[in-house]
Design a protein around this motif. Structure first.
Motif, PDB file in Angstrom:
ATOM      1  N   ILE A 118       0.815  -1.213   0.000  1.00 28.10           N
ATOM      2  CA  ILE A 118       0.000   0.000   0.000  1.00 28.10           C
ATOM      3  C   ILE A 118       0.853   1.269   0.000  1.00 28.10           C
ATOM      4  O   ILE A 118       0.526   2.246  -0.674  1.00 28.10           O
ATOM      5  CB  ILE A 118      -0.955   0.000   1.209  1.00 28.10           C
ATOM      6  CG1 ILE A 118      -2.052  -1.053   1.012  1.00 28.10           C
ATOM      7  CG2 ILE A 118      -1.589   1.380   1.426  1.00 28.10           C
ATOM      8  CD1 ILE A 118      -2.927  -1.267   2.230  1.00 28.10           C
ATOM      9  N   ALA A 119       1.970   1.245   0.740  1.00 24.39           N
ATOM     10  CA  ALA A 119       2.690   2.493   1.016  1.00 24.39           C
ATOM     11  C   ALA A 119       4.010   2.683   0.283  1.00 24.39           C
ATOM     12  O   ALA A 119       4.502   3.809   0.202  1.00 24.39           O
ATOM     13  CB  ALA A 119       2.934   2.604   2.528  1.00 24.39           C
ATOM     14  N   SER A 120       4.585   1.634  -0.271  1.00 27.43           N
ATOM     15  CA  SER A 120       5.931   1.777  -0.828  1.00 27.43           C
ATOM     16  C   SER A 120       5.894   2.497  -2.182  1.00 27.43           C
ATOM     17  O   SER A 120       4.871   2.513  -2.871  1.00 27.43           O
ATOM     18  CB  SER A 120       6.573   0.404  -1.009  1.00 27.43           C
ATOM     19  OG  SER A 120       5.885  -0.337  -2.008  1.00 27.43           O
ATOM     20  N   PRO A 121       7.017   3.105  -2.588  1.00 26.46           N
ATOM     21  CA  PRO A 121       7.083   3.713  -3.924  1.00 26.46           C
ATOM     22  C   PRO A 121       6.811   2.657  -4.994  1.00 26.46           C
ATOM     23  O   PRO A 121       7.197   1.496  -4.846  1.00 26.46           O
ATOM     24  CB  PRO A 121       8.530   4.221  -4.000  1.00 26.46           C
ATOM     25  CG  PRO A 121       8.959   4.378  -2.581  1.00 26.46           C
ATOM     26  CD  PRO A 121       8.273   3.294  -1.822  1.00 26.46           C
ATOM     27  N   LEU A 122       6.149   3.061  -6.056  1.00 31.32           N
ATOM     28  CA  LEU A 122       5.772   2.101  -7.092  1.00 31.32           C
ATOM     29  C   LEU A 122       6.987   1.394  -7.683  1.00 31.32           C
ATOM     30  O   LEU A 122       6.917   0.212  -8.039  1.00 31.32           O
ATOM     31  CB  LEU A 122       4.987   2.809  -8.198  1.00 31.32           C
ATOM     32  CG  LEU A 122       3.588   3.309  -7.815  1.00 31.32           C
ATOM     33  CD1 LEU A 122       2.971   4.093  -8.959  1.00 31.32           C
ATOM     34  CD2 LEU A 122       2.677   2.142  -7.434  1.00 31.32           C
ATOM     35  N   GLU A 123       8.102   2.093  -7.775  1.00 29.16           N
ATOM     36  CA  GLU A 123       9.302   1.496  -8.352  1.00 29.16           C
ATOM     37  C   GLU A 123       9.858   0.371  -7.477  1.00 29.16           C
ATOM     38  O   GLU A 123      10.666  -0.433  -7.943  1.00 29.16           O
ATOM     39  CB  GLU A 123      10.378   2.562  -8.555  1.00 29.16           C
ATOM     40  CG  GLU A 123      10.022   3.618  -9.597  1.00 29.16           C
ATOM     41  CD  GLU A 123       9.150   4.738  -9.032  1.00 29.16           C
ATOM     42  OE1 GLU A 123       8.867   5.685  -9.786  1.00 29.16           O
ATOM     43  OE2 GLU A 123       8.762   4.656  -7.852  1.00 29.16           O
ATOM     44  N   SER A 124       9.448   0.324  -6.201  1.00 22.63           N
ATOM     45  CA  SER A 124       9.956  -0.684  -5.270  1.00 22.63           C
ATOM     46  C   SER A 124       8.983  -1.833  -5.037  1.00 22.63           C
ATOM     47  O   SER A 124       9.279  -2.746  -4.255  1.00 22.63           O
ATOM     48  CB  SER A 124      10.281  -0.025  -3.916  1.00 22.63           C
ATOM     49  OG  SER A 124      11.199   1.025  -4.067  1.00 22.63           O
ATOM     50  N   LEU A 125       7.839  -1.796  -5.680  1.00 23.02           N
ATOM     51  CA  LEU A 125       6.788  -2.773  -5.394  1.00 23.02           C
ATOM     52  C   LEU A 125       7.225  -4.212  -5.647  1.00 23.02           C
ATOM     53  O   LEU A 125       6.924  -5.109  -4.855  1.00 23.02           O
ATOM     54  CB  LEU A 125       5.549  -2.483  -6.246  1.00 23.02           C
ATOM     55  CG  LEU A 125       4.473  -1.592  -5.632  1.00 23.02           C
ATOM     56  CD1 LEU A 125       3.291  -1.505  -6.590  1.00 23.02           C
ATOM     57  CD2 LEU A 125       4.021  -2.099  -4.275  1.00 23.02           C
ATOM     58  N   TYR A 126       7.893  -4.431  -6.743  1.00 21.42           N
ATOM     59  CA  TYR A 126       8.205  -5.805  -7.155  1.00 21.42           C
ATOM     60  C   TYR A 126       9.655  -6.156  -6.850  1.00 21.42           C
ATOM     61  O   TYR A 126      10.431  -6.510  -7.732  1.00 21.42           O
ATOM     62  CB  TYR A 126       7.863  -5.990  -8.631  1.00 21.42           C
ATOM     63  CG  TYR A 126       6.387  -5.806  -8.878  1.00 21.42           C
ATOM     64  CD1 TYR A 126       5.470  -6.763  -8.446  1.00 21.42           C
ATOM     65  CD2 TYR A 126       5.893  -4.663  -9.499  1.00 21.42           C
ATOM     66  CE1 TYR A 126       4.104  -6.594  -8.649  1.00 21.42           C
ATOM     67  CE2 TYR A 126       4.533  -4.490  -9.710  1.00 21.42           C
ATOM     68  CZ  TYR A 126       3.645  -5.462  -9.267  1.00 21.42           C
ATOM     69  OH  TYR A 126       2.293  -5.291  -9.462  1.00 21.42           O
ATOM     70  N   THR A 127       9.986  -6.047  -5.577  1.00 24.96           N
ATOM     71  CA  THR A 127      11.354  -6.320  -5.142  1.00 24.96           C
ATOM     72  C   THR A 127      11.382  -7.381  -4.054  1.00 24.96           C
ATOM     73  O   THR A 127      12.365  -7.495  -3.326  1.00 24.96           O
ATOM     74  CB  THR A 127      12.015  -5.034  -4.610  1.00 24.96           C
ATOM     75  OG1 THR A 127      11.205  -4.486  -3.547  1.00 24.96           O
ATOM     76  CG2 THR A 127      12.163  -4.002  -5.715  1.00 24.96           C
ATOM     77  N   PHE A 128      10.322  -8.182  -3.940  1.00 20.70           N
ATOM     78  CA  PHE A 128      10.280  -9.185  -2.883  1.00 20.70           C
ATOM     79  C   PHE A 128       9.484 -10.399  -3.336  1.00 20.70           C
ATOM     80  O   PHE A 128       8.688 -10.324  -4.284  1.00 20.70           O
ATOM     81  CB  PHE A 128       9.642  -8.608  -1.607  1.00 20.70           C
ATOM     82  CG  PHE A 128       8.155  -8.334  -1.744  1.00 20.70           C
ATOM     83  CD1 PHE A 128       7.211  -9.268  -1.332  1.00 20.70           C
ATOM     84  CD2 PHE A 128       7.702  -7.139  -2.298  1.00 20.70           C
ATOM     85  CE1 PHE A 128       5.852  -9.024  -1.453  1.00 20.70           C
ATOM     86  CE2 PHE A 128       6.339  -6.885  -2.435  1.00 20.70           C
ATOM     87  CZ  PHE A 128       5.413  -7.836  -2.009  1.00 20.70           C
ATOM     88  N   VAL A 129       9.711 -11.498  -2.669  1.00 25.91           N
ATOM     89  CA  VAL A 129       8.879 -12.691  -2.822  1.00 25.91           C
ATOM     90  C   VAL A 129       8.454 -13.131  -1.421  1.00 25.91           C
ATOM     91  O   VAL A 129       9.041 -12.695  -0.422  1.00 25.91           O
ATOM     92  CB  VAL A 129       9.626 -13.837  -3.540  1.00 25.91           C
ATOM     93  CG1 VAL A 129       9.916 -13.470  -4.977  1.00 25.91           C
ATOM     94  CG2 VAL A 129      10.903 -14.192  -2.809  1.00 25.91           C
ATOM     95  N   LEU A 130       7.442 -13.978  -1.344  1.00 27.25           N
ATOM     96  CA  LEU A 130       6.904 -14.417  -0.063  1.00 27.25           C
ATOM     97  C   LEU A 130       6.939 -15.936   0.047  1.00 27.25           C
ATOM     98  O   LEU A 130       6.864 -16.637  -0.963  1.00 27.25           O
ATOM     99  CB  LEU A 130       5.455 -13.942   0.095  1.00 27.25           C
ATOM    100  CG  LEU A 130       5.207 -12.431   0.093  1.00 27.25           C
ATOM    101  CD1 LEU A 130       3.711 -12.152   0.099  1.00 27.25           C
ATOM    102  CD2 LEU A 130       5.878 -11.762   1.293  1.00 27.25           C
ATOM    103  N   LYS A 131       7.016 -16.418   1.271  1.00 28.53           N
ATOM    104  CA  LYS A 131       6.825 -17.839   1.492  1.00 28.53           C
ATOM    105  C   LYS A 131       5.411 -18.212   1.049  1.00 28.53           C
ATOM    106  O   LYS A 131       4.500 -17.390   1.098  1.00 28.53           O
ATOM    107  CB  LYS A 131       7.003 -18.177   2.969  1.00 28.53           C
ATOM    108  CG  LYS A 131       8.422 -18.023   3.489  1.00 28.53           C
ATOM    109  CD  LYS A 131       8.481 -18.423   4.956  1.00 28.53           C
ATOM    110  CE  LYS A 131       9.897 -18.291   5.502  1.00 28.53           C
ATOM    111  NZ  LYS A 131       9.955 -18.660   6.946  1.00 28.53           N
ATOM    112  N   GLU A 132       5.237 -19.451   0.655  1.00 32.50           N
ATOM    113  CA  GLU A 132       3.938 -19.884   0.151  1.00 32.50           C
ATOM    114  C   GLU A 132       2.827 -19.645   1.160  1.00 32.50           C
ATOM    115  O   GLU A 132       1.728 -19.203   0.798  1.00 32.50           O
ATOM    116  CB  GLU A 132       3.996 -21.367  -0.224  1.00 32.50           C
ATOM    117  CG  GLU A 132       2.731 -21.871  -0.891  1.00 32.50           C
ATOM    118  CD  GLU A 132       2.868 -23.312  -1.365  1.00 32.50           C
ATOM    119  OE1 GLU A 132       1.817 -23.941  -1.597  1.00 32.50           O
ATOM    120  OE2 GLU A 132       4.006 -23.787  -1.498  1.00 32.50           O
ATOM    121  N   SER A 133       3.090 -19.919   2.445  1.00 27.94           N
ATOM    122  CA  SER A 133       2.059 -19.739   3.469  1.00 27.94           C
ATOM    123  C   SER A 133       1.687 -18.265   3.639  1.00 27.94           C
ATOM    124  O   SER A 133       0.505 -17.926   3.823  1.00 27.94           O
ATOM    125  CB  SER A 133       2.538 -20.310   4.804  1.00 27.94           C
ATOM    126  OG  SER A 133       3.733 -19.663   5.233  1.00 27.94           O
TER     127      SER A 133
END
Length: 216
Positions: free
Chosen positions: A169-184
């Motif tokens: 919700i809050a991060s800069p748009l350029e930083s949105l796709y810089t992470f992955v999550l555990k499946e759970s």
């Protein structure tokens, strides 16, 4: 003679009109969603043919009419032709276009939604990012841009899922796709995003149904 306007945008939809023309819906940075007619775009060899397709992103030169624009030319920055090589990614992308079409409005500044859409389609082309995660990020941020979201997850979740929600919700748009999550954690996020969609959305999306059918 009318003066041309120059608008940065992405083609959301392209519909045949008559024998040779196409009707475009373009999400623009400066004026939100607009309707433009590409005269002769279906004629072989016409210069507007290549720029009158969904996903085309660039600067469009248009002449403003009473109810719509006429497309004169376009300086394309990205055609996203790579999507044609990945059927699943193309389906996700089509869903993003439809989702953006739902939330965009005419004569309203559309810079944030346009940048989100552009970054999200680009993210679909990154093998390291799961497409399902890209979808969740795009949906939640698009709803946040439009003011239709809950500031915190709508149900009790782990600290990791709560942080992911706040980051999207809050991060800069350029930083949105810089992470992955555990499946759970991704599953928790998905449940919360679905709850948010059920609360705020009043329609279903054809492209999402096709995507779900593809995935079984």
């Amino acid at each position: 003679m009318r003066e041309a306007v120059s608008l940065v945008g992405m083609v959301l939809k392209s519909t045949p009109v008559g024998e040779y023309d196409r009707r475009l819906e373009i999400l623009t940075r400066e004026r939100g969603k607009i309707t433009a007619f590409a005269r002769g775009a279906k004629r072989p060899g016409n210069g507007l043919m290549a720029v009158s397709r969904p996903f085309v992103f660039g600067r469009f030169k248009l002449y403003e009419g009473r109810d719509a624009y006429s497309l004169a030319s376009a300086e394309v920055k990205n055609y996203f032709t790579e999507l044609a090589e990945d059927v699943e990614a193309a389906c996700y992308g089509s869903y993003f276009l439809e989702f953006a079409d739902y939330y965009s409005r005419e004569n309203m500044e559309g810079a944030e939604l346009l940048l989100l859409l552009y970054q999200s389609v680009r993210a679909l082309l990154k093998p390291v990012l799961p497409n399902a995660l890209v979808q969740l990020v795009f949906e939640l941020r698009a709803m946040a841009v439009s003011g239709e979201y809950t500031p915190a997850p709508p149900k009790a979740v782990s600290d990791s899922a709560a942080y992911a929600w706040e980051f999207i919700i809050a991060s800069p748009l350029e930083s949105l796709y810089t992470f992955v999550l555990k499946e759970s954690v991704q599953q928790e996020l998905k449940e919360c995003v679905e709850m948010n969609k059920r609360r705020f959305l009043d329609r279903t999306f054809r492209s999402l149904k096709i995507l779900q059918q593809m995935q079984g």
